[in-house]
Design a protein around this motif. Structure first.
Motif, PDB file in Angstrom:
ATOM      1  N   LYS A  50     -10.544 -19.119   0.305  1.00  0.00           N
ATOM      2  CA  LYS A  50      -9.783 -20.224   0.888  1.00  0.00           C
ATOM      3  C   LYS A  50     -10.709 -21.337   1.385  1.00  0.00           C
ATOM      4  N   LYS A  51     -11.795 -20.967   2.042  1.00  0.00           N
ATOM      5  CA  LYS A  51     -12.695 -21.956   2.642  1.00  0.00           C
ATOM      6  C   LYS A  51     -13.514 -22.705   1.603  1.00  0.00           C
ATOM      7  N   THR A  52     -14.130 -21.969   0.670  1.00  0.00           N
ATOM      8  CA  THR A  52     -15.064 -22.590  -0.269  1.00  0.00           C
ATOM      9  C   THR A  52     -14.436 -22.946  -1.613  1.00  0.00           C
ATOM     10  N   LYS A  53     -13.270 -22.394  -1.883  1.00  0.00           N
ATOM     11  CA  LYS A  53     -12.565 -22.571  -3.171  1.00  0.00           C
ATOM     12  C   LYS A  53     -13.330 -21.928  -4.330  1.00  0.00           C
ATOM     13  N   LYS A  54     -14.341 -21.107  -4.007  1.00  0.00           N
ATOM     14  CA  LYS A  54     -15.117 -20.428  -5.038  1.00  0.00           C
ATOM     15  C   LYS A  54     -14.441 -19.118  -5.405  1.00  0.00           C
ATOM     16  N   LYS A  55     -14.512 -18.795  -6.687  1.00  0.00           N
ATOM     17  CA  LYS A  55     -13.947 -17.547  -7.189  1.00  0.00           C
ATOM     18  C   LYS A  55     -15.013 -16.462  -7.107  1.00  0.00           C
ATOM     19  N   ARG A  56     -14.633 -15.310  -6.545  1.00  0.00           N
ATOM     20  CA  ARG A  56     -15.566 -14.194  -6.403  1.00  0.00           C
ATOM     21  C   ARG A  56     -14.939 -12.925  -6.941  1.00  0.00           C
ATOM     22  N   THR A  57     -15.760 -12.117  -7.569  1.00  0.00           N
ATOM     23  CA  THR A  57     -15.332 -10.783  -7.998  1.00  0.00           C
ATOM     24  C   THR A  57     -16.112  -9.787  -7.158  1.00  0.00           C
ATOM     25  N   ILE A  58     -15.389  -8.864  -6.545  1.00  0.00           N
ATOM     26  CA  ILE A  58     -15.990  -7.939  -5.587  1.00  0.00           C
ATOM     27  C   ILE A  58     -15.660  -6.510  -5.995  1.00  0.00           C
ATOM     28  N   ALA A  59     -16.696  -5.687  -6.070  1.00  0.00           N
ATOM     29  CA  ALA A  59     -16.503  -4.265  -6.367  1.00  0.00           C
ATOM     30  C   ALA A  59     -15.879  -3.578  -5.151  1.00  0.00           C
ATOM     31  N   LEU A  60     -15.000  -2.623  -5.417  1.00  0.00           N
ATOM     32  CA  LEU A  60     -14.375  -1.865  -4.338  1.00  0.00           C
ATOM     33  C   LEU A  60     -15.153  -0.567  -4.121  1.00  0.00           C
ATOM     34  N   ASN A  61     -15.762  -0.467  -2.974  1.00  0.00           N
ATOM     35  CA  ASN A  61     -16.554   0.680  -2.558  1.00  0.00           C
ATOM     36  C   ASN A  61     -15.701   1.956  -2.584  1.00  0.00           C
ATOM     37  N   PRO A  62     -16.261   3.103  -2.967  1.00  0.00           N
ATOM     38  CA  PRO A  62     -15.487   4.358  -3.027  1.00  0.00           C
ATOM     39  C   PRO A  62     -14.809   4.727  -1.702  1.00  0.00           C
ATOM     40  N   GLN A  63     -15.494   4.500  -0.582  1.00  0.00           N
ATOM     41  CA  GLN A  63     -14.889   4.803   0.716  1.00  0.00           C
ATOM     42  C   GLN A  63     -13.683   3.889   0.966  1.00  0.00           C
ATOM     43  N   LEU A 106      -4.472 -10.784   0.716  1.00  0.00           N
ATOM     44  CA  LEU A 106      -4.512  -9.785  -0.355  1.00  0.00           C
ATOM     45  C   LEU A 106      -3.198  -9.017  -0.460  1.00  0.00           C
ATOM     46  N   LYS A 107      -2.784  -8.831  -1.696  1.00  0.00           N
ATOM     47  CA  LYS A 107      -1.566  -8.072  -1.981  1.00  0.00           C
ATOM     48  C   LYS A 107      -1.943  -6.779  -2.696  1.00  0.00           C
ATOM     49  N   TRP A 108      -1.010  -5.856  -2.713  1.00  0.00           N
ATOM     50  CA  TRP A 108      -1.261  -4.586  -3.396  1.00  0.00           C
ATOM     51  C   TRP A 108      -1.572  -4.808  -4.869  1.00  0.00           C
ATOM     52  N   SER A 109      -0.972  -5.819  -5.475  1.00  0.00           N
ATOM     53  CA  SER A 109      -1.236  -6.094  -6.888  1.00  0.00           C
ATOM     54  C   SER A 109      -2.686  -6.529  -7.129  1.00  0.00           C
ATOM     55  N   ASP A 110      -3.378  -6.980  -6.090  1.00  0.00           N
ATOM     56  CA  ASP A 110      -4.790  -7.348  -6.216  1.00  0.00           C
ATOM     57  C   ASP A 110      -5.677  -6.116  -6.358  1.00  0.00           C
ATOM     58  N   VAL A 111      -5.235  -4.984  -5.795  1.00  0.00           N
ATOM     59  CA  VAL A 111      -6.066  -3.778  -5.804  1.00  0.00           C
ATOM     60  C   VAL A 111      -5.482  -2.647  -6.640  1.00  0.00           C
ATOM     61  N   TYR A 112      -4.202  -2.775  -7.010  1.00  0.00           N
ATOM     62  CA  TYR A 112      -3.541  -1.696  -7.748  1.00  0.00           C
ATOM     63  C   TYR A 112      -2.881  -2.245  -9.003  1.00  0.00           C
ATOM     64  N   ASP A 113      -3.210  -1.643 -10.151  1.00  0.00           N
ATOM     65  CA  ASP A 113      -2.641  -2.042 -11.439  1.00  0.00           C
ATOM     66  C   ASP A 113      -1.405  -1.181 -11.691  1.00  0.00           C
ATOM     67  N   GLU A 114      -0.248  -1.774 -11.532  1.00  0.00           N
ATOM     68  CA  GLU A 114       1.023  -1.054 -11.665  1.00  0.00           C
ATOM     69  C   GLU A 114       1.212  -0.487 -13.076  1.00  0.00           C
ATOM     70  N   GLU A 115       0.808  -1.243 -14.097  1.00  0.00           N
ATOM     71  CA  GLU A 115       0.961  -0.783 -15.485  1.00  0.00           C
ATOM     72  C   GLU A 115       0.161   0.477 -15.758  1.00  0.00           C
ATOM     73  N   ARG A 116      -1.080   0.486 -15.308  1.00  0.00           N
ATOM     74  CA  ARG A 116      -1.957   1.635 -15.528  1.00  0.00           C
ATOM     75  C   ARG A 116      -1.772   2.734 -14.477  1.00  0.00           C
ATOM     76  N   GLN A 117      -1.035   2.389 -13.400  1.00  0.00           N
ATOM     77  CA  GLN A 117      -0.853   3.327 -12.287  1.00  0.00           C
ATOM     78  C   GLN A 117      -2.210   3.771 -11.739  1.00  0.00           C
ATOM     79  N   VAL A 125     -11.077 -12.909  -6.070  1.00  0.00           N
ATOM     80  CA  VAL A 125     -10.502 -13.720  -5.000  1.00  0.00           C
ATOM     81  C   VAL A 125     -11.041 -15.132  -5.108  1.00  0.00           C
ATOM     82  N   THR A 126     -10.175 -16.111  -4.921  1.00  0.00           N
ATOM     83  CA  THR A 126     -10.631 -17.485  -4.746  1.00  0.00           C
ATOM     84  C   THR A 126     -10.653 -17.717  -3.247  1.00  0.00           C
TER      85      THR A 126
END
Length: 190
Positions: A70-83, A48-59, A67-68
């Motif tokens: 690595k093991k399963t090659k499946k694409k997943r979308t994961i919500a980021l918990n407030p904590q 994971l890179k910062w660009s995965d969690v932070y949108d530079e344009e929107r700041q 994330v795709t």
């Protein structure tokens, strides 16, 4: 390699995270939270890179990561918990390079799986947390607590792990006989 266990005691999980926070090791603190709340394998976390969690344009930090695996090659979308977002925001202020879990070298790259294991293992030993606890334990911990607390339906947990059946998830999370006994004994139906 021995199978790892989830961290069954929430107090110990908090102690593990706070161990790094007290030492000012924000990267390692974030590793514990991200490993637990995203349910990603360590190989996917370390990419994971910062660009995965932070949108530079929107700041602004993203609410989800995609994330795709690595093991399963499946694409997943994961919500980021407030904590977790709180930890990422603190860590972002001290970032080194593109990777969230960057090493401390002059030319920062992502830490290795071995280094991640060393970080978690050393803390677990120092804290006296018993069991086969390693990086993969973080992934297992979320599901263990989701099921044992009854907060999340079993079907959702199985889907989040991309397992083919409940039996696979049950084995994966290491539900023990004493936990099954407790569930049966505390239930009052009439």
């Amino acid at each position: 390699m021995a199978a790892t266990e989830p961290i069954r005691d929430k107090k110990q999980l908090k102690e593990l995270a706070n161990y790094f926070l007290k030492k000012g090791q924000l990267r390692n603190y974030t590793l514990v939270l991200m490993g637990t709340y995203t349910v990603l394998r360590i190989s996917d976390l370390l990419r994971l890179k910062w660009s995965d969690v932070y949108d530079e344009e929107r700041q602004a930090f993203r609410t989800h990561i995609t994330v795709t695996e690595k093991k399963t090659k499946k694409k997943r979308t994961i919500a980021l918990n407030p904590q977790l977002l709180g930890a990422l925001k603190h860590c972002y202020l001290h970032r080194r390079g593109d990777y969230i879990f960057a090493n401390n070298r002059k030319e920062p790259k992502a830490i290795s799986r071995v280094q991640a294991w060393r970080i978690i293992h050393a803390a677990v030993v120092e804290l006296g947390i018993m069991g086969k606890i390693a990086c993969h334990s973080l992934r297992k911990t979320w599901g263990y607590h989701a099921i044992t607390n009854g907060d999340v339906s079993l079907a959702v947990v199985v889907d989040i792990y991309n397992h083919s059946s409940y039996e696979t998830t049950k084995l994966y999370l290491g539900i023990r006989q004493d936990e099954r006994d407790e569930a049966i004994l505390k239930m009052t139906l009439f």
